[in-house]
Design a protein around this motif. Sequence first.
Motif, PDB file in Angstrom:
ATOM      1  N   LEU A  50       0.828  -1.211   0.000  1.00 12.58           N
ATOM      2  CA  LEU A  50       0.000   0.000   0.000  1.00 12.58           C
ATOM      3  C   LEU A  50       0.858   1.255   0.000  1.00 12.58           C
ATOM      4  CD1 LEU A  50      -2.891  -0.755   2.473  1.00 12.58           C
ATOM      5  CD2 LEU A  50      -3.144   0.360   0.249  1.00 12.58           C
ATOM      6  N   VAL A  87      -4.482  -8.671  -2.169  1.00 13.27           N
ATOM      7  CA  VAL A  87      -5.507  -8.831  -1.155  1.00 13.27           C
ATOM      8  C   VAL A  87      -6.747  -9.456  -1.797  1.00 13.27           C
ATOM      9  CG1 VAL A  87      -6.279  -6.445  -1.523  1.00 13.27           C
ATOM     10  CG2 VAL A  87      -6.892  -7.612   0.578  1.00 13.27           C
ATOM     11  N   ALA A  92     -20.548  -6.655   1.376  1.00 10.02           N
ATOM     12  CA  ALA A  92     -19.956  -6.645   0.035  1.00 10.02           C
ATOM     13  C   ALA A  92     -20.885  -7.235  -1.018  1.00 10.02           C
ATOM     14  CB  ALA A  92     -18.629  -7.404   0.046  1.00 10.02           C
ATOM     15  N   GLN A 128     -23.330  -3.981  -7.268  1.00 12.61           N
ATOM     16  CA  GLN A 128     -22.322  -3.029  -7.731  1.00 12.61           C
ATOM     17  C   GLN A 128     -23.024  -1.786  -8.274  1.00 12.61           C
ATOM     18  OE1 GLN A 128     -18.749  -3.378  -7.642  1.00 12.61           O
ATOM     19  NE2 GLN A 128     -19.450  -4.804  -6.065  1.00 12.61           N
ATOM     20  N   GLU A 160      -8.437   3.510  -5.543  1.00 13.71           N
ATOM     21  CA  GLU A 160      -8.028   2.102  -5.452  1.00 13.71           C
ATOM     22  C   GLU A 160      -7.141   1.875  -4.224  1.00 13.71           C
ATOM     23  OE1 GLU A 160      -8.690  -0.706  -6.449  1.00 13.71           O
ATOM     24  OE2 GLU A 160      -6.922  -1.988  -6.438  1.00 13.71           O
ATOM     25  N   ARG A 210      -9.309   1.654  -1.321  1.00 13.13           N
ATOM     26  CA  ARG A 210     -10.027   0.369  -1.283  1.00 13.13           C
ATOM     27  C   ARG A 210      -9.123  -0.768  -0.806  1.00 13.13           C
ATOM     28  NH1 ARG A 210     -12.606   2.427  -6.106  1.00 13.13           N
ATOM     29  NH2 ARG A 210     -10.960   1.499  -7.372  1.00 13.13           N
ATOM     30  N   VAL A 211      -7.894  -0.802  -1.333  1.00 11.94           N
ATOM     31  CA  VAL A 211      -6.980  -1.874  -0.911  1.00 11.94           C
ATOM     32  C   VAL A 211      -6.691  -1.735   0.588  1.00 11.94           C
ATOM     33  CG1 VAL A 211      -4.674  -2.872  -1.205  1.00 11.94           C
ATOM     34  CG2 VAL A 211      -6.010  -2.203  -3.208  1.00 11.94           C
ATOM     35  N   ALA A 212      -6.600  -0.498   1.079  1.00 12.42           N
ATOM     36  CA  ALA A 212      -6.394  -0.303   2.518  1.00 12.42           C
ATOM     37  C   ALA A 212      -7.538  -0.933   3.309  1.00 12.42           C
ATOM     38  CB  ALA A 212      -6.272   1.188   2.842  1.00 12.42           C
ATOM     39  N   MET A 215      -9.697  -3.301   2.220  1.00  9.70           N
ATOM     40  CA  MET A 215      -9.852  -4.745   1.990  1.00  9.70           C
ATOM     41  C   MET A 215      -8.708  -5.547   2.596  1.00  9.70           C
ATOM     42  SD  MET A 215     -11.502  -4.806  -1.864  1.00  9.70           S
ATOM     43  CE  MET A 215     -10.133  -3.954  -2.648  1.00  9.70           C
ATOM     44  N   SER A 216      -7.562  -4.899   2.823  1.00  9.50           N
ATOM     45  CA  SER A 216      -6.455  -5.650   3.414  1.00  9.50           C
ATOM     46  C   SER A 216      -6.469  -5.559   4.941  1.00  9.50           C
ATOM     47  CB  SER A 216      -5.111  -5.177   2.845  1.00  9.50           C
ATOM     48  OG  SER A 216      -4.892  -3.827   3.145  1.00  9.50           O
ATOM     49  N   TRP A 272     -12.042  -6.407   7.759  1.00  9.82           N
ATOM     50  CA  TRP A 272     -13.008  -6.302   6.647  1.00  9.82           C
ATOM     51  C   TRP A 272     -13.725  -7.637   6.436  1.00  9.82           C
ATOM     52  CZ3 TRP A 272     -12.664  -7.629   1.040  1.00  9.82           C
ATOM     53  CH2 TRP A 272     -13.764  -7.128   0.326  1.00  9.82           C
ATOM     54  N   ALA A 296      -8.939   0.626  10.847  1.00  6.35           N
ATOM     55  CA  ALA A 296      -7.643   1.161  10.392  1.00  6.35           C
ATOM     56  C   ALA A 296      -7.649   1.352   8.878  1.00  6.35           C
ATOM     57  CB  ALA A 296      -6.511   0.224  10.809  1.00  6.35           C
ATOM     58  N   ASN A 354     -17.938  -0.655   3.651  1.00  2.00           N
ATOM     59  CA  ASN A 354     -18.485  -1.210   2.407  1.00  2.00           C
ATOM     60  C   ASN A 354     -19.153  -0.132   1.555  1.00  2.00           C
ATOM     61  OD1 ASN A 354     -17.725  -3.961   2.596  1.00  2.00           O
ATOM     62  ND2 ASN A 354     -19.336  -4.312   4.111  1.00  2.00           N
ATOM     63  N   LEU A 382     -16.339   1.508  -0.304  1.00  2.00           N
ATOM     64  CA  LEU A 382     -15.947   0.708  -1.473  1.00  2.00           C
ATOM     65  C   LEU A 382     -16.960   0.887  -2.602  1.00  2.00           C
ATOM     66  CD1 LEU A 382     -14.960  -2.633   0.326  1.00  2.00           C
ATOM     67  CD2 LEU A 382     -13.410  -0.869  -0.534  1.00  2.00           C
ATOM     68  N   ALA A 383     -18.242   0.767  -2.262  1.00  3.03           N
ATOM     69  CA  ALA A 383     -19.291   0.817  -3.288  1.00  3.03           C
ATOM     70  C   ALA A 383     -19.313   2.172  -3.990  1.00  3.03           C
ATOM     71  CB  ALA A 383     -20.649   0.526  -2.642  1.00  3.03           C
ATOM     72  N   LYS A 417     -16.224   2.931  -6.156  1.00  3.78           N
ATOM     73  CA  LYS A 417     -16.330   2.169  -7.406  1.00  3.78           C
ATOM     74  C   LYS A 417     -17.256   2.888  -8.384  1.00  3.78           C
ATOM     75  CE  LYS A 417     -13.933  -1.641  -7.865  1.00  3.78           C
ATOM     76  NZ  LYS A 417     -12.973  -1.687  -8.996  1.00  3.78           N
TER      77      LYS A 417
END
Lengths: 384, 384
Positions: free
Chosen positions: A230, A264, B130, B134, B201, B204-206, B208-209, B213, B226, B293, B296-297, B300
């Motif tokens: 990240l 991930v 999740a 979408q 992105e 989002r990776v933060a 999802m990782s 989550w 976090a 979530n 994220l949604a 996206k």
Amino acid sequence: MTDDDFQTSAAKSANTRLACPQDFISDAPFEFELGGSVPSLTLRYETHGTLNADRSNAILVCHALSGDHHVAGQHTPADRKPGWWDAFVGPGCPLDTERFFIIGVNCVGGCQGSTGPLSPNPATGLPYGADFPQLTMRDMVRAQRLLVRGLGIERLHAVIGGSMGGMQGLVWAVDFPQDTGRVVALACAANQNARAIAFNEIGRVAIMSDPAWRGGHYALGAGPKAGLALARMLGHVTYLSEAGMGRRFGRRAQEGACPANVVVERGPFHAEFAVESYLNYQGLTFTERFDANSYLAITKAADRFDLAAGRSLEAVFAPVRARVCLIGFSSDLLYPPADNHDVLAALLRAGKNATYTELETDAGHDAFLLPTAELFQAIRNGIE
Amino acid sequence: MTDDDFQTSAAKSANTRLACPQDFISDAPFEFELGGSVPSLTLRYETHGTLNADRSNAILVCHALSGDHHVAGQHTPADRKPGWWDAFVGPGCPLDTERFFIIGVNCVGGCQGSTGPLSPNPATGLPYGADFPQLTMRDMVRAQRLLVRGLGIERLHAVIGGSMGGMQGLVWAVDFPQDTGRVVALACAANQNARAIAFNEIGRVAIMSDPAWRGGHYALGAGPKAGLALARMLGHVTYLSEAGMGRRFGRRAQEGACPANVVVERGPFHAEFAVESYLNYQGLTFTERFDANSYLAITKAADRFDLAAGRSLEAVFAPVRARVCLIGFSSDLLYPPADNHDVLAALLRAGKNATYTELETDAGHDAFLLPTAELFQAIRNGIE
């Protein structure tokens, strides 16, 4: 010749040499500016070209955050990639190995062979990890000077570097005026600005909030992979520009297998765009070559960098003897070119021989890594 | 009067009204553009002012990523903060409640009362998480239109919004030309550019990782704190500008107790600068009011936004009947003002009544949230 053609031809001509990394060891304790020490110091370095008889043709190349001593050539013929400034170093290149003796060195605090968080802590026998002494840019420069003196060099023809490496060039000029003939400082500034600190801090929190960080004490190979990926993803975006990313990726969809899924598990939130997939891949591969505690230590050193430190820059520059060549890039997000104007003005007011060359590009901060005819000539002018 | 004075006086005059959130429920299934549906749709909204007899004075306010229906006033006298556009809405304000009927609505996919990932999935009885369908910007606009029609309004006097809200304004003009009298689109663009996708992105990776989550299925209050804090920290930096952050924080040291330590245990890597502490605090408090979530949604949906979608913008704008007022901000990092030039040019080529007003500011993307005399007048001009 377009920039792309230039880069291709520059890369082809230069990347077929072998480079041999070496270790310089200073057996005396090395004291850090903010406290703490290590009992001895190892610096991994490599050289290109030949040191002349009067030892007057050495150029020290200082690397950026994620760089290292490996500036050019390949360590083995099987290496997939050459050094990070490969096209810049070689016969006839701006750092002409037929004239100059080029020294690349991994900074103290780094993770490519120099003393850093991966080194054994004599108190525990385990890697220092987060217990490695807190680091500054001046620590890195003092360590570099030990190596330079160790090689029998009293005065460098030039110190050159981009980003954090450029900051180190300025420190050389200020702290060791007798030792520093010229400085070529690319894509940098005289201090770390608030936004650059903010980006680094986000990367640090990403690392530290990854449970695998374990307070900075993880087993080799079991570090905070997602957090470090990240941090690198964010770093990478700050090294590019909006226009450059638009040109390179735009809104192109990601096709086929998506390496993004590797960093991930994402559930239904796929990486739909090429830019996402690219960033995930960059983040992931970075974790294979970089240590998370080094990332923390070095970004902290960069954030602490403030050449003026409460004085006027003009006063700070008073002892400088080096000719200083600043090179900036129009689309640099991290160190906007305007920051160079203040540095140049302070150098001029201090009566120094200084120039600033601003190059128009959409390559962002990373422009200092990309061979172009303009940049090559600007560097030639700086080290002439 | 300086901008600061203006902001203070604007805030004082406007933030003493009570606003009452309401729920609009559409009992028919709502089908999403990319597939999937929900059996019914709830939209939380609030209104200010009075709908006139011929229902011709309604202005729909569309919120940005982290905003909601609560545009102005307070929900209870004890509320610490008023709505997000409080100074802009009220008697004599640019959105003058003595003339207009102002509608704020939480977008579908949101987490402040409208149907979204927190809503119960009829298949499981648990929150969708999740598994929520979408989302696209067009879904949000179609949902808004159900509310508008539900309020008995055939044609909006205007649609106004910043960032994602501005994108929605453009969608209204294109998809529902009969319904849309005017559009005031601030700090936005006709598509999401590669860098804006990249920043989203990383957020989002933060999320999802973060192990909390759990693939998008976490218990209420036990979400990826976090990760969401990190996403917000990064978002926040992209909403500001380098100059603005320099002016506000510079290299000021963090003094006293450091809330930064609350987000994550940091070992020796303290937050040394005020900007770090501020960002950690912003990230932390965001987790108290936002669902990961939903983040994220909605990001996206923003990343998928591309009004042209392979056609020419000019052709896409052909059906537009609204007068379109674009407002951009010189230091906007996310949607550089130049992007508006293309939108304006396409509108003009399509023969539409369109203007672009660019305001000089160091407030970055967030400038659309800050009351200034210039912005107030630009908005007045746009909805006149």
